[in-house]
Design a protein around this motif. Structure first.
Motif, PDB file in Angstrom:
ATOM      1  N   VAL A  74       0.889  -1.344   0.127  1.00 50.57           N
ATOM      2  CA  VAL A  74       0.008   0.070   0.047  1.00 50.57           C
ATOM      3  C   VAL A  74       0.754   1.289  -0.158  1.00 50.57           C
ATOM      4  O   VAL A  74       0.781   2.134  -0.755  1.00 50.57           O
ATOM      5  CB  VAL A  74      -1.051  -0.058   1.026  1.00 50.57           C
ATOM      6  N   ARG A  75       2.165   1.391   0.725  1.00 55.37           N
ATOM      7  CA  ARG A  75       2.821   2.306   0.837  1.00 55.37           C
ATOM      8  C   ARG A  75       3.441   2.423  -0.497  1.00 55.37           C
ATOM      9  O   ARG A  75       3.720   3.728  -1.062  1.00 55.37           O
ATOM     10  CB  ARG A  75       3.861   2.247   2.034  1.00 55.37           C
ATOM     11  N   LEU A  76       4.082   1.505  -1.114  1.00 53.14           N
ATOM     12  CA  LEU A  76       4.411   1.844  -2.403  1.00 53.14           C
ATOM     13  C   LEU A  76       3.594   2.421  -3.494  1.00 53.14           C
ATOM     14  O   LEU A  76       3.738   3.125  -4.243  1.00 53.14           O
ATOM     15  CB  LEU A  76       4.937   0.248  -3.152  1.00 53.14           C
ATOM     16  N   ALA A  77       2.220   1.822  -3.308  1.00 49.71           N
ATOM     17  CA  ALA A  77       1.372   2.459  -4.368  1.00 49.71           C
ATOM     18  C   ALA A  77       1.188   3.830  -3.970  1.00 49.71           C
ATOM     19  O   ALA A  77       0.941   4.610  -5.090  1.00 49.71           O
ATOM     20  CB  ALA A  77      -0.021   1.632  -4.137  1.00 49.71           C
ATOM     21  N   ARG A  78       1.137   4.180  -2.948  1.00 43.98           N
ATOM     22  CA  ARG A  78       0.965   5.704  -2.446  1.00 43.98           C
ATOM     23  C   ARG A  78       2.134   6.527  -2.978  1.00 43.98           C
ATOM     24  O   ARG A  78       1.852   7.359  -3.396  1.00 43.98           O
ATOM     25  CB  ARG A  78       0.817   5.807  -0.845  1.00 43.98           C
ATOM     26  N   ALA A  79       3.345   5.949  -2.670  1.00 38.41           N
ATOM     27  CA  ALA A  79       4.454   6.678  -3.319  1.00 38.41           C
ATOM     28  C   ALA A  79       4.535   6.814  -4.881  1.00 38.41           C
ATOM     29  O   ALA A  79       5.014   7.889  -5.190  1.00 38.41           O
ATOM     30  CB  ALA A  79       5.597   5.747  -2.794  1.00 38.41           C
ATOM     31  N   MET A  80       4.206   5.696  -5.506  1.00 35.00           N
ATOM     32  CA  MET A  80       4.042   5.527  -6.850  1.00 35.00           C
ATOM     33  C   MET A  80       3.077   6.737  -7.410  1.00 35.00           C
ATOM     34  O   MET A  80       3.617   7.801  -8.115  1.00 35.00           O
ATOM     35  CB  MET A  80       3.639   4.486  -7.587  1.00 35.00           C
ATOM     36  N   GLU A  81       1.958   6.864  -6.778  1.00 28.86           N
ATOM     37  CA  GLU A  81       1.095   7.929  -7.104  1.00 28.86           C
ATOM     38  C   GLU A  81       1.460   9.384  -6.789  1.00 28.86           C
ATOM     39  O   GLU A  81       1.548  10.382  -7.586  1.00 28.86           O
ATOM     40  CB  GLU A  81      -0.299   7.577  -6.609  1.00 28.86           C
ATOM     41  N   ASP A  82       2.123   9.574  -5.539  1.00 23.30           N
ATOM     42  CA  ASP A  82       2.225  10.786  -4.988  1.00 23.30           C
ATOM     43  C   ASP A  82       3.455  11.394  -5.791  1.00 23.30           C
ATOM     44  O   ASP A  82       3.495  12.543  -6.080  1.00 23.30           O
ATOM     45  CB  ASP A  82       2.761  10.633  -3.662  1.00 23.30           C
ATOM     46  N   HIS A  83       4.390  10.620  -6.555  1.00 23.33           N
ATOM     47  CA  HIS A  83       5.647  11.018  -6.928  1.00 23.33           C
ATOM     48  C   HIS A  83       5.517  10.893  -8.484  1.00 23.33           C
ATOM     49  O   HIS A  83       6.682  11.071  -9.096  1.00 23.33           O
ATOM     50  CB  HIS A  83       6.932  10.156  -6.558  1.00 23.33           C
ATOM     51  N   ALA A  84       4.459  10.594  -9.029  1.00 20.21           N
ATOM     52  CA  ALA A  84       4.332  10.839 -10.514  1.00 20.21           C
ATOM     53  C   ALA A  84       4.585  12.137 -10.893  1.00 20.21           C
ATOM     54  O   ALA A  84       3.913  13.044 -10.336  1.00 20.21           O
ATOM     55  CB  ALA A  84       3.004  10.192 -10.857  1.00 20.21           C
ATOM     56  N   LEU A  85       5.153  12.219 -12.193  1.00 24.15           N
ATOM     57  CA  LEU A  85       5.253  13.552 -12.815  1.00 24.15           C
ATOM     58  C   LEU A  85       4.546  13.669 -14.151  1.00 24.15           C
ATOM     59  O   LEU A  85       4.368  12.534 -14.765  1.00 24.15           O
ATOM     60  CB  LEU A  85       7.003  13.550 -13.006  1.00 24.15           C
ATOM     61  N   PRO A  86       4.246  14.870 -14.651  1.00 25.79           N
ATOM     62  CA  PRO A  86       3.810  14.989 -16.034  1.00 25.79           C
ATOM     63  C   PRO A  86       4.759  14.459 -16.925  1.00 25.79           C
ATOM     64  O   PRO A  86       5.989  14.733 -16.893  1.00 25.79           O
ATOM     65  CB  PRO A  86       3.373  16.550 -15.876  1.00 25.79           C
TER      66      PRO A  86
END
Length: 124
Positions: free
Chosen positions: A35-47
């Motif tokens: 779950v923390r990985l999923a959140r980090a993936m979404e939170d750190h996505a760039l345009p």
């Protein structure tokens, strides 16, 4: 986006419940790391180009040494399973991965018991 993340969290819970949950009762569980990985993936996505969003491909997961040892002993394929889950997360969250994802589990005495710190590398 939070609806997708909620759905992912439910899928992760279903994936690792059962025997693993009983073995690690009261301890950090693999689903919490996922779950923390999923959140980090979404939170750190760039345009990215056009309408795309680029997700980081590399993640360092810092765990208390006792938690890291317990998880890796109980689930030796944890790193590969988390890496595989990142591909699913990216698809579910409409994110693009520039490279094959990688997860490194690091035993870190600065992390408290049952704590998780995820450090994604920026998307290239």
């Amino acid at each position: 986006m939070s609806n997708r993340l909620t759905r992912l969290e439910a899928q992760i819970e279903q994936l690792v419940e059962g025997t693993l949950s009983r073995l690690l009762a009261g301890r950090l569980q693999a689903r919490e790391v996922a779950v923390r990985l999923a959140r980090a993936m979404e939170d750190h996505a760039l345009p990215g180009p056009g309408e795309t969003r680029l997700a980081p491909s590399r993640y360092a997961v810092h765990l208390n040494p006792d938690d890291a040892a317990a998880l890796q002993t109980t689930w030796p394929e944890l790193t590969q399973s988390l890496t595989d889950e990142l591909v699913i997360f990216a698809r579910e969250l409409d994110l693009t991965l520039i490279a094959s994802p990688a997860v490194l589990i690091e035993a870190d005495p600065a992390v408290e018991l049952n704590g998780i710190r995820v450090e994604p590398a920026p998307a290239e």
